[in-house]
Design a protein around this motif. Structure first.
Motif, PDB file in Angstrom:
ATOM      1  N   ALA A  97      -5.818   8.508  -1.652  1.00  0.00           N
ATOM      2  CA  ALA A  97      -5.586   7.067  -1.783  1.00  0.00           C
ATOM      3  C   ALA A  97      -4.257   6.661  -1.155  1.00  0.00           C
ATOM      4  O   ALA A  97      -4.163   5.636  -0.474  1.00  0.00           O
ATOM      5  N   GLU A  98      -3.234   7.478  -1.360  1.00  0.00           N
ATOM      6  CA  GLU A  98      -1.917   7.165  -0.801  1.00  0.00           C
ATOM      7  C   GLU A  98      -1.919   7.275   0.724  1.00  0.00           C
ATOM      8  O   GLU A  98      -1.304   6.448   1.411  1.00  0.00           O
ATOM      9  N   ASN A  99      -2.614   8.285   1.253  1.00  0.00           N
ATOM     10  CA  ASN A  99      -2.710   8.433   2.712  1.00  0.00           C
ATOM     11  C   ASN A  99      -3.460   7.257   3.327  1.00  0.00           C
ATOM     12  O   ASN A  99      -3.059   6.713   4.360  1.00  0.00           O
ATOM     13  N   LEU A 100      -4.565   6.880   2.675  1.00  0.00           N
ATOM     14  CA  LEU A 100      -5.349   5.743   3.161  1.00  0.00           C
ATOM     15  C   LEU A 100      -4.540   4.454   3.064  1.00  0.00           C
ATOM     16  O   LEU A 100      -4.592   3.606   3.952  1.00  0.00           O
ATOM     17  N   SER A 101      -3.765   4.353   1.993  1.00  0.00           N
ATOM     18  CA  SER A 101      -2.927   3.166   1.805  1.00  0.00           C
ATOM     19  C   SER A 101      -1.877   3.054   2.913  1.00  0.00           C
ATOM     20  O   SER A 101      -1.605   1.960   3.417  1.00  0.00           O
ATOM     21  N   LYS A 102      -1.321   4.191   3.315  1.00  0.00           N
ATOM     22  CA  LYS A 102      -0.332   4.197   4.406  1.00  0.00           C
ATOM     23  C   LYS A 102      -0.976   3.757   5.724  1.00  0.00           C
ATOM     24  O   LYS A 102      -0.386   3.000   6.498  1.00  0.00           O
ATOM     25  N   GLU A 103      -2.199   4.258   5.958  1.00  0.00           N
ATOM     26  CA  GLU A 103      -2.916   3.875   7.180  1.00  0.00           C
ATOM     27  C   GLU A 103      -3.200   2.378   7.194  1.00  0.00           C
ATOM     28  O   GLU A 103      -2.996   1.697   8.209  1.00  0.00           O
ATOM     29  N   ARG A 104      -3.693   1.886   6.059  1.00  0.00           N
ATOM     30  CA  ARG A 104      -4.010   0.461   5.971  1.00  0.00           C
ATOM     31  C   ARG A 104      -2.750  -0.394   6.071  1.00  0.00           C
ATOM     32  O   ARG A 104      -2.772  -1.490   6.643  1.00  0.00           O
ATOM     33  N   ALA A 105      -1.663   0.103   5.521  1.00  0.00           N
ATOM     34  CA  ALA A 105      -0.396  -0.636   5.595  1.00  0.00           C
ATOM     35  C   ALA A 105       0.065  -0.759   7.048  1.00  0.00           C
ATOM     36  O   ALA A 105       0.556  -1.812   7.466  1.00  0.00           O
ATOM     37  N   ALA A 106      -0.123   0.316   7.812  1.00  0.00           N
ATOM     38  CA  ALA A 106       0.244   0.288   9.233  1.00  0.00           C
ATOM     39  C   ALA A 106      -0.651  -0.690   9.996  1.00  0.00           C
ATOM     40  O   ALA A 106      -0.178  -1.466  10.835  1.00  0.00           O
ATOM     41  N   ASP A 107      -1.959  -0.658   9.683  1.00  0.00           N
ATOM     42  CA  ASP A 107      -2.898  -1.597  10.320  1.00  0.00           C
ATOM     43  C   ASP A 107      -2.527  -3.036   9.983  1.00  0.00           C
ATOM     44  O   ASP A 107      -2.537  -3.914  10.855  1.00  0.00           O
ATOM     45  N   LEU A 108      -2.215  -3.264   8.712  1.00  0.00           N
ATOM     46  CA  LEU A 108      -1.867  -4.610   8.261  1.00  0.00           C
ATOM     47  C   LEU A 108      -0.606  -5.109   8.951  1.00  0.00           C
ATOM     48  O   LEU A 108      -0.552  -6.268   9.394  1.00  0.00           O
ATOM     49  N   ALA A 109       0.387  -4.244   9.060  1.00  0.00           N
ATOM     50  CA  ALA A 109       1.645  -4.637   9.711  1.00  0.00           C
ATOM     51  C   ALA A 109       1.403  -5.006  11.173  1.00  0.00           C
ATOM     52  O   ALA A 109       1.951  -5.992  11.676  1.00  0.00           O
ATOM     53  N   ALA A 110       0.557  -4.211  11.856  1.00  0.00           N
ATOM     54  CA  ALA A 110       0.271  -4.471  13.266  1.00  0.00           C
ATOM     55  C   ALA A 110      -0.464  -5.794  13.446  1.00  0.00           C
ATOM     56  O   ALA A 110      -0.129  -6.596  14.326  1.00  0.00           O
ATOM     57  N   LYS A 111      -1.475  -6.030  12.610  1.00  0.00           N
ATOM     58  CA  LYS A 111      -2.261  -7.259  12.732  1.00  0.00           C
ATOM     59  C   LYS A 111      -1.441  -8.488  12.325  1.00  0.00           C
ATOM     60  O   LYS A 111      -1.571  -9.563  12.913  1.00  0.00           O
ATOM     61  N   LYS A 112      -0.601  -8.332  11.313  1.00  0.00           N
ATOM     62  CA  LYS A 112       0.272  -9.434  10.903  1.00  0.00           C
ATOM     63  C   LYS A 112       1.235  -9.790  12.026  1.00  0.00           C
ATOM     64  O   LYS A 112       1.495 -10.969  12.299  1.00  0.00           O
ATOM     65  N   SER A 113       1.784  -8.752  12.662  1.00  0.00           N
ATOM     66  CA  SER A 113       2.716  -8.968  13.766  1.00  0.00           C
ATOM     67  C   SER A 113       2.034  -9.702  14.913  1.00  0.00           C
ATOM     68  O   SER A 113       2.597 -10.635  15.496  1.00  0.00           O
ATOM     69  N   GLU A 114       0.805  -9.272  15.225  1.00  0.00           N
ATOM     70  CA  GLU A 114       0.049  -9.912  16.301  1.00  0.00           C
ATOM     71  C   GLU A 114      -0.250 -11.371  15.969  1.00  0.00           C
ATOM     72  O   GLU A 114      -0.102 -12.262  16.812  1.00  0.00           O
ATOM     73  N   LEU A 115      -0.663 -11.605  14.725  1.00  0.00           N
ATOM     74  CA  LEU A 115      -0.990 -12.965  14.291  1.00  0.00           C
ATOM     75  C   LEU A 115       0.248 -13.855  14.293  1.00  0.00           C
ATOM     76  O   LEU A 115       0.207 -15.000  14.760  1.00  0.00           O
ATOM     77  N   GLU A 116       1.363 -13.322  13.794  1.00  0.00           N
ATOM     78  CA  GLU A 116       2.612 -14.100  13.759  1.00  0.00           C
ATOM     79  C   GLU A 116       3.083 -14.428  15.170  1.00  0.00           C
ATOM     80  O   GLU A 116       3.607 -15.525  15.420  1.00  0.00           O
ATOM     81  N   SER A 117       2.885 -13.486  16.103  1.00  0.00           N
ATOM     82  CA  SER A 117       3.277 -13.720  17.492  1.00  0.00           C
ATOM     83  C   SER A 117       2.489 -14.882  18.084  1.00  0.00           C
ATOM     84  O   SER A 117       3.051 -15.753  18.765  1.00  0.00           O
TER      85      SER A 117
END
Length: 253
Positions: free
Chosen positions: A141-161
């Motif tokens: 769960a923690e490994n998956l959470s880290k992966e999803r957190a990285a995905d979320l950060a990337a998509k948030k950054s793209e959206l904010e841009s």
């Protein structure tokens, strides 16, 4: 509320209201085009945020289960220690018994405590296995959470841009929208918004081009076209339900 006051303070003609609706549609279509650039990003960000919240709850739940198992292990170990002490006491008592009946009674007590120790040790093994399994679940769960957190950060950054890049345009369109809204009463606006939600591409107001509806391309009868050009009342396409307006460019020609 401010917009409502403006529409009641000025008595706009129906033709002016219809033209305002057409202008509103053009502005909203431009905003829609900007939103298309974002694509599925807003939904993807929301889905990832929901998934992250679910995983956080899951991790907290698994940690609580591990903590509960550790607490049970401590409790069982205390029971084993207590049983061993009692066995030691019973064995001392056996040395001072007066008859066989007392000896047998103490022997049964010792056997009972030994069974209690055996049961507790069985439970300890079960708890240890449970903790091992829960820790594996936690790690996954923690490994998956880290992966999803990285995905979320990337998509948030793209959206904010995208939002930063388009913010000036959106602000200008929103200002234009407010000015146009001052000419449209609440009833017409509600009808416009309802149609926008129910038709393809959000086109609630379309022009008549080449004698056809600009939304569904079905032919408009000549008399109905005359009524549309006069602009004395709201006319909708009998096929798709969109509001029909005369093509301003054709009118200028």
């Amino acid at each position: 509320m401010a917009t409502q006051k403006k529409t009641t303070d000025v008595d706009y003609s129906m033709q002016e209201k219809i033209l305002a609706l057409y202008e509103l549609q053009k502005i909203d279509s431009k905003i829609d085009e900007i939103n298309k650039v974002k694509g599925e990003l807003p939904l993807e960000v929301q889905d990832l945020e929901d998934e992250m919240a679910g995983m956080t709850t899951r991790i907290e739940h698994v940690n609580a289960e591990i903590e509960e198992l550790n607490s049970l292990i401590k409790q069982r170990k205390r029971e084993v220690d207590q049983a061993k002490i009692m066995i030691g006491n019973y064995k001392e008592q056996q040395n001072n018994v007066r008859n066989n009946r007392e000896f047998d009674a103490i022997t049964k007590e010792i056997e009972y405590q030994e069974l209690e120790i055996e049961l507790a040790e069985k439970r300890l093994k079960e708890y240890a296995a449970g903790i091992k399994a829960k820790k594996l679940q936690l790690e996954e769960a923690e490994n998956l959470s880290k992966e999803r957190a990285a995905d979320l950060a990337a998509k948030k950054s793209e959206l904010e841009s995208i939002e930063v890049e388009t913010a000036p345009q959106v602000a200008e369109y929103e200002a234009q929208r407010e000015r146009v809204l001052s000419k449209i009463d609440e009833r017409l606006l509600a009808a416009y918004e309802r149609i926008r939600r129910n038709v393809r591409n959000g086109l609630a107001v379309v022009t008549v081009k080449r004698d056809a509806c600009g939304g569904c391309f079905n032919r408009i009868p000549p008399q109905r076209q005359v009524d549309i050009r006069q602009g004395k009342k709201i006319i909708v396409c009998e096929y798709c339900g969109r509001i029909l307006v005369a093509d301003p460019e054709a009118a200028q020609e």
